[in-house]
Scaffold this active site. Structure first.
Site, PDB file in Angstrom:
ATOM      1  CG  HIS A 197      77.106  17.109  -3.604  1.00 62.15           C
ATOM      2  ND1 HIS A 197      75.823  17.601  -3.484  1.00 62.15           N
ATOM      3  CD2 HIS A 197      77.820  17.724  -2.626  1.00 62.15           C
ATOM      4  CE1 HIS A 197      75.777  18.465  -2.484  1.00 62.15           C
ATOM      5  NE2 HIS A 197      76.963  18.559  -1.934  1.00 62.15           N
ATOM      6  CG  HIS A 245      79.723  17.605   0.385  1.00 65.60           C
ATOM      7  ND1 HIS A 245      79.671  18.870  -0.154  1.00 65.60           N
ATOM      8  CD2 HIS A 245      81.012  17.183   0.255  1.00 65.60           C
ATOM      9  CE1 HIS A 245      80.889  19.212  -0.582  1.00 65.60           C
ATOM     10  NE2 HIS A 245      81.713  18.205  -0.345  1.00 65.60           N
ATOM     11  CG  ASP A 287      75.526  18.935   3.854  1.00 62.78           C
ATOM     12  OD1 ASP A 287      76.338  18.368   3.093  1.00 62.78           O
ATOM     13  OD2 ASP A 287      75.187  20.129   3.705  1.00 62.78           O
ATOM     14  CG  HIS A 288      73.710  17.293   0.012  1.00 64.22           C
ATOM     15  ND1 HIS A 288      72.792  18.005  -0.730  1.00 64.22           N
ATOM     16  CD2 HIS A 288      74.492  18.213   0.632  1.00 64.22           C
ATOM     17  CE1 HIS A 288      73.010  19.303  -0.566  1.00 64.22           C
ATOM     18  NE2 HIS A 288      74.043  19.453   0.245  1.00 64.22           N
ATOM     19  CG  HIS A 332      79.728  22.033  -3.856  1.00 64.17           C
ATOM     20  ND1 HIS A 332      80.048  22.939  -2.871  1.00 64.17           N
ATOM     21  CD2 HIS A 332      79.104  21.007  -3.232  1.00 64.17           C
ATOM     22  CE1 HIS A 332      79.632  22.465  -1.693  1.00 64.17           C
ATOM     23  NE2 HIS A 332      79.062  21.289  -1.889  1.00 64.17           N
ATOM     24  CG  ASP A 343      75.296  21.908  -1.606  1.00 62.07           C
ATOM     25  OD1 ASP A 343      74.069  22.122  -1.508  1.00 62.07           O
ATOM     26  OD2 ASP A 343      75.984  21.446  -0.672  1.00 62.07           O
ATOM     27  CG  HIS A 346      72.745  24.322   1.956  1.00 57.69           C
ATOM     28  ND1 HIS A 346      72.866  23.830   3.242  1.00 57.69           N
ATOM     29  CD2 HIS A 346      73.519  23.537   1.176  1.00 57.69           C
ATOM     30  CE1 HIS A 346      73.694  22.795   3.239  1.00 57.69           C
ATOM     31  NE2 HIS A 346      74.106  22.590   2.003  1.00 57.69           N
TER      32      HIS A 346
HETATM   33 ZN   LIG Z   1      77.863  20.059  -0.565  1.00 51.38          ZN
END
Ligand SMILES: [Zn+2]
Length: 254
Positions: free
Chosen positions: A55, A57, A59-60, A113, A132, A170
């Site tokens: 996805h 985001h 942080d990915h 998400h 996530d 995570h």
């Molecule tokens: Zn995420």
């Protein structure tokens, strides 16, 4: 048989490499940041050929540009989120096949998400990379979708074979267990998992991968259609997605 290497990125993101020994192909599943991925490549001697994105985001995806520049790897991403992800070469949708060297993954769309979130399931090796959407004993926040959509996405993952190893985005397992015990304090599988996780963390180890069987037995977000779980949140007889929504709401407030 595919090989995996798991490590931490950023604050609490998991990084993971997946390697096909037969062809030498190696994928990073998401790319939170480049340095720990480079370190894992160096430690294994594997050459990065692919990045499989779950996805959009940051942080990915924050490491994609740097890795792409250095390794010229292929970047595979969900079709509906590709515009928000750098350097995408190939977009995928529900049921599409993705090959990492000689091993095949199936794309499972799991919106909730984010609106276009996907998971990668490797049937032969029984591996699932769920980003996530599903965490060990938890699930992602419902940010771009709604609870009903997220519950349906979790159901699509829940039907994967029991022995499937689940790699999530995570390291939240210990906090998730503390919350899960407020929903099902008597759940024996949950109490057992709590013990295992405490031992793993004390030894400096990661708490994943878990198996789908373990998640089904102890993760309250996969158990919203069980009468005792509905009862514990005061929603006996209500639709499972509403029970799920209530559990998710309680977790948001916890
Ligand atoms: Zn995420």
């Amino acid at each position: 048989m595919a090989q995996t290497r798991l490590f931490m990125c950023l604050k609490d993101n998991f990084g993971v490499l997946l390697h096909d020994p037969a062809t030498g192909a190696t994928a990073a599943i998401d790319a939170p940041e480049a340095p720990p991925i480079e370190a894992a490549l160096k430690a294994t001697g594997w050459r990065l050929t692919d990045i499989l994105v779950t996805h959009h985001h940051g942080d990915h995806t924050g490491g994609i540009e740097e890795l792409k520049e250095r390794h010229r790897c292929r970047v595979v991403a969900p079709d509906t989120e590709a515009s928000g992800i750098p350097d995408v070469d190939e977009t995928v949708r529900e049921n599409d096949k993705v090959f990492l060297g000689g091993i095949e993954a199936r794309v499972i769309e799991t919106p909730g998400h984010t609106a276009g979130h996907i998971a990668y399931f490797f049937p032969e090796d029984r591996l699932a990379f769920v980003g996530d959407t599903l965490f060990s004993i938890g699930c992602g926040r419902v940010i771009e979708g709604n609870p009903r959509m997220m519950w349906d996405s979790l159901l699509k993952l829940r039907v994967l074979p029991d022995e499937t190893r689940i790699f999530c985005g995570h390291e939240y397992t210990a906090a998730n267990i503390r919350f899960a015990k407020t929903i099902e304090p008597e759940n024996r599988a949950l109490v057992a998992r709590e013990k295992d996780v405490a031992a793993l963390l004390a030894a400096g180890k990661h708490t994943i991968p878990s198996t789908m069987a373990e998640e089904k037995a102890a993760n309250p977000f996969l158990r919203a259609d069980i009468p005792e779980v509905a009862k514990s949140v005061g929603l006996s007889g209500e639709p499972a997605w509403q029970v799920f929504a209530e559990i998710r709401e309680r977790k948001n407030r916890s």
